[in-house]
Design a protein around this motif. Structure first.
Motif, PDB file in Angstrom:
ATOM      1  N   VAL A 146      61.672  85.123  55.412  1.00  0.00           N
ATOM      2  CA  VAL A 146      63.062  85.068  54.947  1.00  0.00           C
ATOM      3  C   VAL A 146      63.814  86.210  55.619  1.00  0.00           C
ATOM      4  CG1 VAL A 146      64.616  85.253  52.973  1.00  0.00           C
ATOM      5  CG2 VAL A 146      62.415  84.072  52.721  1.00  0.00           C
ATOM      6  N   VAL A 147      64.915  85.877  56.254  1.00  0.00           N
ATOM      7  CA  VAL A 147      65.757  86.903  56.882  1.00  0.00           C
ATOM      8  C   VAL A 147      67.212  86.563  56.576  1.00  0.00           C
ATOM      9  CG1 VAL A 147      66.452  88.043  59.017  1.00  0.00           C
ATOM     10  CG2 VAL A 147      64.108  87.221  58.769  1.00  0.00           C
ATOM     11  N   PHE A 148      67.969  87.520  56.092  1.00  0.00           N
ATOM     12  CA  PHE A 148      69.387  87.270  55.840  1.00  0.00           C
ATOM     13  C   PHE A 148      70.120  88.602  55.721  1.00  0.00           C
ATOM     14  CE2 PHE A 148      67.523  87.776  51.681  1.00  0.00           C
ATOM     15  CZ  PHE A 148      68.479  88.444  50.930  1.00  0.00           C
ATOM     16  N   TYR A 167      55.753  88.610  48.735  1.00  0.00           N
ATOM     17  CA  TYR A 167      56.375  88.871  50.029  1.00  0.00           C
ATOM     18  C   TYR A 167      56.408  90.375  50.309  1.00  0.00           C
ATOM     19  CZ  TYR A 167      57.998  84.074  50.640  1.00  0.00           C
ATOM     20  OH  TYR A 167      58.048  82.714  50.822  1.00  0.00           O
ATOM     21  N   GLU A 168      56.198  90.706  51.570  1.00  0.00           N
ATOM     22  CA  GLU A 168      56.389  92.088  52.018  1.00  0.00           C
ATOM     23  C   GLU A 168      57.824  92.204  52.511  1.00  0.00           C
ATOM     24  OE1 GLU A 168      54.794  95.146  55.490  1.00  0.00           O
ATOM     25  OE2 GLU A 168      53.571  93.419  54.897  1.00  0.00           O
ATOM     26  N   SER A 192      82.876  98.096  52.233  1.00  0.00           N
ATOM     27  CA  SER A 192      83.200  97.755  53.616  1.00  0.00           C
ATOM     28  C   SER A 192      82.243  98.410  54.601  1.00  0.00           C
ATOM     29  CB  SER A 192      84.628  98.179  53.946  1.00  0.00           C
ATOM     30  OG  SER A 192      84.748  99.596  53.952  1.00  0.00           O
ATOM     31  N   ARG A 193      81.513  99.437  54.135  1.00  0.00           N
ATOM     32  CA  ARG A 193      80.589 100.137  55.017  1.00  0.00           C
ATOM     33  C   ARG A 193      79.123  99.891  54.636  1.00  0.00           C
ATOM     34  NH1 ARG A 193      82.963 103.851  58.287  1.00  0.00           N
ATOM     35  NH2 ARG A 193      85.148 104.351  57.875  1.00  0.00           N
ATOM     36  N   TRP A 194      78.894  98.952  53.733  1.00  0.00           N
ATOM     37  CA  TRP A 194      77.519  98.716  53.266  1.00  0.00           C
ATOM     38  C   TRP A 194      77.019  97.380  53.794  1.00  0.00           C
ATOM     39  CZ3 TRP A 194      74.084  95.640  50.805  1.00  0.00           C
ATOM     40  CH2 TRP A 194      72.928  96.242  50.260  1.00  0.00           C
ATOM     41  N   LEU A 195      75.858  97.414  54.453  1.00  0.00           N
ATOM     42  CA  LEU A 195      75.276  96.192  55.011  1.00  0.00           C
ATOM     43  C   LEU A 195      73.776  96.374  55.141  1.00  0.00           C
ATOM     44  CD1 LEU A 195      75.698  93.380  56.338  1.00  0.00           C
ATOM     45  CD2 LEU A 195      75.905  94.578  58.522  1.00  0.00           C
ATOM     46  N   ALA A 196      73.031  95.377  54.749  1.00  0.00           N
ATOM     47  CA  ALA A 196      71.569  95.428  54.857  1.00  0.00           C
ATOM     48  C   ALA A 196      71.068  94.104  55.427  1.00  0.00           C
ATOM     49  CB  ALA A 196      70.941  95.685  53.486  1.00  0.00           C
ATOM     50  N   LEU A 197      70.088  94.208  56.310  1.00  0.00           N
ATOM     51  CA  LEU A 197      69.414  93.008  56.808  1.00  0.00           C
ATOM     52  C   LEU A 197      68.049  92.970  56.136  1.00  0.00           C
ATOM     53  CD1 LEU A 197      69.565  90.572  58.685  1.00  0.00           C
ATOM     54  CD2 LEU A 197      68.395  91.933  60.411  1.00  0.00           C
ATOM     55  N   VAL A 198      67.844  91.954  55.338  1.00  0.00           N
ATOM     56  CA  VAL A 198      66.630  91.849  54.528  1.00  0.00           C
ATOM     57  C   VAL A 198      65.645  90.918  55.223  1.00  0.00           C
ATOM     58  CG1 VAL A 198      65.693  91.195  52.284  1.00  0.00           C
ATOM     59  CG2 VAL A 198      67.984  92.225  52.440  1.00  0.00           C
ATOM     60  N   THR A 199      64.417  91.386  55.345  1.00  0.00           N
ATOM     61  CA  THR A 199      63.340  90.577  55.920  1.00  0.00           C
ATOM     62  C   THR A 199      62.188  90.550  54.932  1.00  0.00           C
ATOM     63  OG1 THR A 199      63.952  91.253  58.161  1.00  0.00           O
ATOM     64  CG2 THR A 199      61.776  90.277  57.882  1.00  0.00           C
ATOM     65  N   ALA A 200      61.764  89.358  54.561  1.00  0.00           N
ATOM     66  CA  ALA A 200      60.647  89.193  53.634  1.00  0.00           C
ATOM     67  C   ALA A 200      59.591  88.318  54.312  1.00  0.00           C
ATOM     68  CB  ALA A 200      61.115  88.551  52.336  1.00  0.00           C
ATOM     69  N   VAL A 201      58.365  88.816  54.323  1.00  0.00           N
ATOM     70  CA  VAL A 201      57.290  88.127  55.036  1.00  0.00           C
ATOM     71  C   VAL A 201      56.145  87.863  54.082  1.00  0.00           C
ATOM     72  CG1 VAL A 201      55.713  88.219  56.999  1.00  0.00           C
ATOM     73  CG2 VAL A 201      57.935  89.358  57.123  1.00  0.00           C
ATOM     74  N   GLU A 202      55.670  86.630  54.106  1.00  0.00           N
ATOM     75  CA  GLU A 202      54.491  86.270  53.329  1.00  0.00           C
ATOM     76  C   GLU A 202      53.317  86.142  54.294  1.00  0.00           C
ATOM     77  OE1 GLU A 202      53.809  83.294  49.621  1.00  0.00           O
ATOM     78  OE2 GLU A 202      54.361  82.352  51.510  1.00  0.00           O
TER      79      GLU A 202
END
Length: 648
Positions: A146-148, A167-168, A192-202
């Motif tokens: 999962v990536v978003f 998930y890791e 406006s300055r907050w952003l995260a790219l989330v990656t979850a791996v099973e």
């Protein structure tokens, strides 16, 4: 390639002022201020391939009514994800109208408020939309990965992300804290300055796609391991690599290294930048699912251009990119970027390529990969790709940087063998100049060589000039190995010193060769061998002295043998030993390098010549003695006969 930069779009809430004219009152004034407190939740459902985004909004009109006017909000706009679908909104009284459209390049959800919002009034509502799995590598919702991108909304907010257990999870960008089975941001003062790219791996389950690819250097046994829910990647990668392998082999000019099975495994992007060089081992190439096809080509090129074949990092990465780009053109694969432009954009992180630090920050890595690639393109423009291939072949054949360009490399069938002299920045420059005869020092000094090596370039030029003069003077004998080794090691004062000594030795050699020719002798191979091994050093000087001694003695003896002989000498040699025989033997022994035996044979010829006169005297004396003896016998016989015939 590294994870792409997280570039935020417009993340602040976009609001508009709805105005309504009231009979008898002036027109309303434009609103300039508001507050929007939000609580955003992202609920991930990998099995369904969706993420529910729920934004709870508390919106307050903080714009005072001007004199004779009023401020009024009748709708609220929020920047939402480009892939947002099924948007809906509602408050405690029911559904609200919502529309999603692109405005000024930003995907915007416009929520119509139930009634116009006056100064200091507050409205609360919830916006919900869905993100679905897609081909976009930064929006993937599958059981394997999962990536978003997650962001906040409004003027202040908080974010909560719920991901199923097992998930890791990794977060790039702004941080999240695990709490209560979810990941939370805490209070966000400036969304406006907050952003995260989330990656979850099973833990992944793989499907394998195999192929056998015939190549000039052998057969490549290819196995592509793709996530079980991403078979399209496996099939596409297998087909791409199968087509690319023979092209890469041709571009490098080297046979396919027999490394066993070539395994390419789909993975999740690491934190590195560039082309993920940390993801490759001797038996497996790991490629992130979100990487372009060019990354696969770059990584497969490293099968030929390994860290045991090319030790300088910039050169290894630049060659891999350059080769991959040429193959990409044949396969209609898009390049990820223009290397020269990207290097220029990252020039604030510029460094000399041969000093590329390990473990640098993302800006350093970006510059290193781009500049290495663009510099190899410059080299190819200057000398041609054939010259680069010739250098790679020389290295594979363990040919030294300063062996003549005419030497044909004998490349091992096993292309994976470690060359005797792996390619470095210095040897790459040296090989290129040997192969092409082109001075590339200035080009390398501009971007590649360290400051220390740049300072050595004048000495290098002087040493190379001495080397060239010695090479011309030596002719087919070439340059001594120690001197070539010193030049390869950039020990320039040693080169100049040894070249002077070797040149003086060659003068002695030339004089000796003249004496040999005059004496009818052939130079023994050992003379050239000792020169190649020791230059003009003590061993070579001793060899000159030893051979000159033999030549001089041989010439003197030959003169004696061929000189006009006296009667006694001619008489002494008749029917006896011929001095020319051991002299001829000495000639052959000298040519074979058997100096000791040649001296013995010369000595034998000298002995024969020296004893010739004595032998002549002995022969005369022997003849006289024999004559006297014969005469005495004859007299004796006559006397005896006379005694038999006398009267009684």
């Amino acid at each position: 390639m590294p994870r792409r930069s997280l570039v935020a779009a417009l993340l602040v809430a976009i609001t508009s002022l709805g105005v309504a004219a009231v009979p008898g009152l002036p027109s309303p004034a434009a609103a300039a201020e508001y507050t929007m407190d939000t609580a955003a939740s992202y609920t991930v459902d990998p099995d369904a391939g969706t993420i529910e985004v729920r934004v709870t909004v508390t919106f307050t009109n903080t714009t005072p009514d001007p004199d004779g006017q009023f401020s009024l909000f009748d709708e609220v706009k929020l920047a939402v994800h480009d892939a947002a679908r099924d948007a809906r909104a509602g408050d405690r009284d029911g559904d609200l109208d919502v529309a999603v459209e692109v405005e000024n390049g930003v995907n915007v959800a416009t929520v119509a408020l139930r009634e116009g919002l006056r100064y200091e009034d507050t409205a609360k509502f919830t916006l919900v939309y869905e993100l679905a799995d897609s081909d976009d590598p930064q929006l993937r919702v599958r059981p394997s990965v999962v990536v978003f991108p997650a962001w906040s909304f409004g003027t202040s907010g908080e974010v909560r992300i719920a991901i199923p257990p097992g998930y890791e999870v990794r977060v790039d960008g702004d941080g999240l804290t695990e709490a209560g089975g979810a990941f939370v941001s805490g209070a966000i003062e400036d969304p406006s300055r907050w952003l995260a790219l989330v990656t979850a791996v099973e833990p992944a389950e793989y499907t394998t796609f195999d192929a056998t690819v015939p190549l000039g250097g052998g057969t490549a046994d290819l196995s592509v391991r793709a996530f079980a829910d991403d078979q399209a990647w496996g099939e596409a990668t297998r087909d791409l690599v199968s087509a690319a392998l023979p092209l890469i082999e041709a571009e490098t000019g080297l046979p396919y290294p027999r490394i066993g099975q070539l395994v390419i495994t789909e993975a999740v992007a690491s934190d590195s930048t560039g082309f993920g060089e940390g993801g490759q081992s001797s038996t497996e190439i790991v490629v992130a699912f979100d990487q372009p096809d060019f990354t696969v080509l770059h990584q497969v090129a490293h099968v030929w251009l390994s860290d045991t074949f090319v030790t300088s990092r910039w050169l290894r990465e630049g060659l891999a990119s350059h080769v991959a780009a040429r193959v990409a053109a044949e396969l209609d694969v898009d390049l990820p970027y223009d290397p020269a432009e990207r290097a220029a954009d990252a020039n604030d992180a510029a460094f000399r390529l041969d000093a590329w630090p390990a473990g640098g920050d993302s800006r350093t890595e970006t510059y290193g990969y781009a500049r290495s690639w663009s510099f190899l393109d410059q080299v190819a423009d200057a000398v041609g790709d054939d010259a680069i291939r010739a250098v790679l072949a020389r290295v594979a054949g363990s040919i030294g940087s300063y062996q003549p360009a005419t030497v044909e490399p004998d490349i091992p069938v096993d292309g994976a063998a470690t060359p005797a002299l792996p390619l470095t920045t210095r040897s790459f420059l040296d090989h290129l100049e040997t192969v092409t005869g082109t001075d590339l020092g200035e080009l390398f000094a501009a971007r590649v060589l360290t400051e220390e090596d740049v300072a050595l370039l004048p000495d290098r030029a002087a040493a190379r000039a001495s080397f060239a003069e010695l090479e011309a003077a030596a002719g087919t004998w070439g340059v001594p190995d120690p001197l070539a080794g010193a030049l390869t090691a950039w020990e320039f004062p040693t080169v100049i010193e040894q070249a002077e000594v070797a040149a003086a030795w060659l003068d002695e050699r030339d004089a000796l060769l003249d004496d040999m020719r005059a004496a009818g002798l052939s130079a023994p191979d050992r003379l050239q061998q000792v020169y190649r091994s020791h230059g003009g050093g003590a061993e070579a000087v001793a060899e000159i002295v030893a051979e000159r001694s033999v030549v001089e003695r041989y010439a003197a003896t030959a003169a004696q043998v061929n000189a006009e002989r006296s009667f006694l000498e001619r008489l002494g040699l008749i029917g006896g030993a011929d001095p020319q025989v051991p002299l001829n033997l000495a000639n052959g022994q000298f040519a074979d390098g058997n100096l000791h035996d040649a001296v013995d044979s010369i000595g034998e010829a000298e002995r024969i010549v020296a004893s010739a006169a004595t032998s002549g005297i002995v022969r005369i004396a022997s003849a006289l003695l024999l004559a006297l003896l014969v005469l005495g016998v004859a007299v004796l016989l006559v006397r005896r006969r006379s005694s038999y015939t006398a009267p009684r």
